[in-house]
Design a protein around this motif. Structure first.
Motif: not given
Length: 293
Positions: A285-292, A189-196, A124-133
């Protein structure tokens, strides 16, 4: 006498895979490349390319105008200076993030592909890092490429390429540093808002709203409250923070406005941007770690 059940065997031609089996690093790289291509609509229909590529072209217009002016012999006339360039295109950068960030994250949720990603070696963290990159790299195309065009163009139309480079090479460091930090800052900023939310329209509005509303709130605080509380209001405005650390990196003075009224040293904007980007990425990263799923 009962009849036996008859069956047929068909040779479907399946073959055993004998090629190289790729690991997690290649999975992250593939997701990063996919995100970068998706940021500009590559591999999709033509209408998916119009907006992102159009914004990239618009971001380069000031650089082209400056080169045209220099080619006419007005080398000393710098309408668009390197330290001011990001200020002129900051709205374009925000619009790009507001459109692309929901596309990178929301499409995976709407099409239920996250469970497929996480069922393999991709964490999950690798997914978030890839999208952020991917988001940050796409923004680099809008920040660094126009500056590179303007710098090289001014050098080529001048009397001496080596002479221009010798006089202006110190600008390269601040150009790259500011472009990279702006890209990391806006992408976080954009990704943390879009992830919601997986709804693209809601995510786009959610990204645009803070930039628009906080700009007015910040300006009102700085202009009307003559104490430290009012001055600290400058940090509510992401665009002012970007302008503050950009001018600090270029060692350039503010032209006025809220930045001059707030009267903070440029290093404070730099530190604040790094801290905010770090917090936003940690929350992503926390969002995707906790996401069901």
């Amino acid at each position: 006498m009962s009849e036996r059940a008859a069956g047929s065997i068909f040779d479907l031609g399946y073959r055993r895979y004998e090629g190289r089996r790729l690991g997690r690093r290649d999975a992250v790289l593939a997701l990063y490349v996919h995100g970068l291509r998706a940021s500009f609509g590559l591999g999709r229909r033509t209408r998916s390319k119009i907006f992102p590529i159009g914004l990239a072209i618009v971001a380069a217009v000031p650089a082209v105008v400056q080169i045209m002016i220099a080619s006419l012999g007005a080398e000393g006339l710098d309408i668009f200076r390197a330290e001011d360039y990001y200020f002129y295109i900051e709205i374009i950068l925000v619009l790009f993030v507001a459109v692309i960030a929901p596309e990178l994250l929301g499409r995976d949720e709407r099409h239920a592909t996250l469970s497929l990603y996480f069922s393999r070696g991709l964490s999950r963290s690798e997914y978030a890092w890839a999208r952020y990159g991917a988001m940050a790299t796409a923004l680099l195309a809008l920040t660094l490429l126009p500056q590179a065009i303007m710098f090289l163009g001014n050098a080529l139309v001048g009397d001496s390429f080596t002479g221009y480079f010798k006089d202006e090479w110190r600008q390269i460091g601040p150009i790259v540093a500011a472009g990279v930090l702006i890209s990391l800052f806006l992408a976080s900023i954009g990704l943390i808002i879009a992830a919601q939310t997986p709804r693209r329209a809601f995510a786009t509005v959610g990204i645009l709203a803070p930039f628009l509303l906080l700009t007015f709130i910040s300006s009102a605080l700085v202009s009307n409250i003559d104490n430290i509380v009012g001055r600290l209001g400058i940090f509510l405005n992401p665009l002012a923070v970007m302008d503050g650390f950009t001018r600090w990196l270029f060692n350039a003075e503010s032209d006025g406005g809220p930045l001059m009224e707030a009267a903070f040293a440029g290093g404070w904007y730099f530190a604040f941007a790094l801290a905010l980007a770090t917090i936003a990425v940690a929350l992503l990263l926390r969002h995707y770690q906790r996401r069901s799923l």
